[in-house]
Design an enzyme around this catalytic site. Structure first.
Site, PDB file in Angstrom:
ATOM      1  N   MET A   8     -44.123 -13.120  -0.475  1.00 52.37           N
ATOM      2  CA  MET A   8     -43.440 -12.005   0.101  1.00 52.37           C
ATOM      3  C   MET A   8     -42.428 -11.656  -0.559  1.00 52.37           C
ATOM      4  O   MET A   8     -41.098 -12.354  -0.340  1.00 52.37           O
ATOM      5  CB  MET A   8     -43.460 -12.292   1.824  1.00 52.37           C
ATOM      6  CG  MET A   8     -44.813 -12.698   2.276  1.00 52.37           C
ATOM      7  SD  MET A   8     -44.495 -12.605   4.391  1.00 52.37           S
ATOM      8  CE  MET A   8     -44.104 -10.962   4.465  1.00 52.37           C
ATOM      9  N   SER A   9     -42.382 -10.489  -1.235  1.00 50.81           N
ATOM     10  CA  SER A   9     -41.300 -10.172  -1.941  1.00 50.81           C
ATOM     11  C   SER A   9     -40.196  -9.274  -1.100  1.00 50.81           C
ATOM     12  O   SER A   9     -39.014  -8.716  -1.490  1.00 50.81           O
ATOM     13  CB  SER A   9     -41.622  -9.109  -3.008  1.00 50.81           C
ATOM     14  OG  SER A   9     -42.149  -7.878  -2.589  1.00 50.81           O
ATOM     15  N   GLY A  10     -40.801  -8.715   0.084  1.00 45.83           N
ATOM     16  CA  GLY A  10     -40.043  -7.938   0.809  1.00 45.83           C
ATOM     17  C   GLY A  10     -40.488  -6.604   0.997  1.00 45.83           C
ATOM     18  O   GLY A  10     -40.036  -5.621   1.583  1.00 45.83           O
ATOM     19  N   VAL A  12     -43.533  -3.538   0.850  1.00 48.87           N
ATOM     20  CA  VAL A  12     -44.698  -3.092   1.759  1.00 48.87           C
ATOM     21  C   VAL A  12     -46.051  -3.906   1.344  1.00 48.87           C
ATOM     22  O   VAL A  12     -46.766  -3.957   2.073  1.00 48.87           O
ATOM     23  CB  VAL A  12     -45.065  -1.712   1.861  1.00 48.87           C
ATOM     24  CG1 VAL A  12     -45.345  -1.070   0.516  1.00 48.87           C
ATOM     25  CG2 VAL A  12     -45.746  -1.159   2.597  1.00 48.87           C
ATOM     26  N   CYS A 104     -44.337 -14.267 -15.824  1.00 49.65           N
ATOM     27  CA  CYS A 104     -43.863 -14.819 -14.376  1.00 49.65           C
ATOM     28  C   CYS A 104     -45.323 -14.902 -13.705  1.00 49.65           C
ATOM     29  O   CYS A 104     -45.347 -16.129 -12.910  1.00 49.65           O
ATOM     30  CB  CYS A 104     -43.275 -13.261 -13.765  1.00 49.65           C
ATOM     31  SG  CYS A 104     -42.639 -13.671 -12.010  1.00 49.65           S
ATOM     32  N   GLY A 128     -49.440  -9.319  -3.204  1.00 50.23           N
ATOM     33  CA  GLY A 128     -49.746  -7.812  -2.746  1.00 50.23           C
ATOM     34  C   GLY A 128     -50.238  -7.064  -3.956  1.00 50.23           C
ATOM     35  O   GLY A 128     -50.131  -5.779  -4.169  1.00 50.23           O
ATOM     36  N   CYS A 202     -37.530  -7.377 -13.108  1.00 49.65           N
ATOM     37  CA  CYS A 202     -36.606  -7.700 -12.341  1.00 49.65           C
ATOM     38  C   CYS A 202     -35.246  -8.446 -12.485  1.00 49.65           C
ATOM     39  O   CYS A 202     -34.488  -8.084 -11.747  1.00 49.65           O
ATOM     40  CB  CYS A 202     -37.469  -8.539 -11.118  1.00 49.65           C
ATOM     41  SG  CYS A 202     -37.714 -10.472 -12.103  1.00 49.65           S
TER      42      CYS A 202
END
Length: 357
Positions: A8-10, A12, A104, A128, A202
């Site tokens: 979970m990256s934060g 949606v 990554c 996701g 990132c």
């Protein structure tokens, strides 16, 4: 009950992935991967950069709390630094143009996170990403396929997945449109339902690759000569890491006609400048190839291939002789760049991919 660890990256997409898996009956745990030091994150927030901010962790934790499952943060900083950031910098210094998202995925998300999931007794990991995984009974192989929402197709950065990784990975969004994902998030009242998608690398959110490389390595990229394709010196460049194949703007030289970076020679520290027609080639060699839909390539194979993330696949022939993979395109391709990925397709199925030599 099968157990799944959701990265979970934060954002949606990963939040809705967790929601859908819980609705499908999985025991879900959310994890956020910490790739940077606290100082790096604080500095990014001071500069107004949204990537990797502490708010991302809080958003992921908020979603997990709302859905009633556990959320952990894993410190993968050392792995990310050595397997992604350092190779990125070294590749640029060597004159290549790498894609760190692929590395990554290869070394962190679908390797280190998967092993951590196994250690904690989980059956799967999930993200996701927009892609589809299917098992082909006839071939006895897991397949990676393009998603329903072609605009969000992320198979280009997933070609390195192995059969074991595909067997233990879930992509819940593969058959959904992005608009549907946002609707689900909004309906559930998730805090990140309208959060914008991340666009940049990132660890270089401002897009200034040269500045990052100088800071990370502590070394300068020396000035050198701009040279024409016939060997004439045209001017002085500001360091080879500041340029990439196909670049036209920001060269700082006036030739009375459009000029493009067509090659970089690290040994002579020169940047070769030419016409647009000099950017085109019909073939390439790929190294570090990973095959998904087939075990090996024993004879020339009709495929489509893409050499950039946003490119439409182009008709080509893939062959392998003495372990060397070669792609020959039906039509010349523009700005094929060493260090980038080439990904092979058979219709919607990912055959595999590798790094352009």
């Amino acid at each position: 009950m099968k157990k799944v660890m959701v990265g979970m990256s934060g954002g949606v997409d990963s939040s809705v992935s967790a929601l859908l898996l819980r609705e499908q009956g999985f025991e879900v745990m959310g994890v956020t991967l910490k790739m940077f030091s606290d100082d790096d994150i604080i500095q990014a927030e001071k500069e107004g950069k949204t990537c990797c901010a502490l708010n991302d962790v809080l958003d992921a934790r908020s979603v997990a709390h709302r859905m009633g499952f556990e959320h952990l943060t894993f410190n993968f900083r050392d792995c990310f630094r050595e397997k992604v950031m350092r190779p990125f910098a070294e590749s640029y210094i060597s004159g290549r143009t790498p894609n760190p998202c692929i590395e990554c995925n290869r070394h962190v998300k679908f390797d280190k996170m998967l092993h951590r999931a196994f250690e904690l007794g989980y059956d799967y990991i999930a993200t996701g990403h927009y892609a589809i995984i299917e098992y082909d009974e006839e071939k006895g192989r897991y397949l990676l396929k393009r998603p329903s929402d072609r605009r969000k197709d992320q198979t280009y950065v997933l070609y390195s997945l192995t059969q074991e990784q595909l067997a233990h990975t879930l992509f819940p969004l593969g058959r959904l449109e992005k608009s549907e994902v946002r609707e689900i998030a909004e309906k559930e009242g998730l805090v990140n339902s309208n959060k914008p998608d991340s666009q940049d690398i990132c660890f270089v959110p401002d897009g200034k690759y040269a500045d990052f490389i100088k800071k990370f390595t502590g070394s300068e990229s020396p000035d050198g000569d701009f040279v024409s394709t016939d060997g004439r010196i045209l001017g002085t460049h500001k360091g080879i890491i500041n340029y990439t194949i196909g670049q036209r703007k920001g060269l700082g030289i006036a030739l009375g006609k459009p000029a493009y970076v067509v090659c970089k020679d690290i040994e002579t520290n020169t940047v070769i400048i030419g016409d647009e027609q000099d950017l085109y080639t019909t073939e390439l060699i790929a190294e570090d190839v990973n095959l998904i839909s087939v075990e090996k390539v024993t004879e020339p194979m009709r495929i489509t291939a893409k050499t950039r993330y946003g490119q439409t696949e182009q008709p080509a022939v893939l062959s392998c002789e003495d372990g060397i993979y070669k792609v020959v395109f039906d039509e010349p391709q523009r700005a094929v760049t060493s260090g980038q990925a080439v990904v092979f397709y058979d219709g919607d199925i990912v055959v595999g991919g590798g790094t352009i030599v």
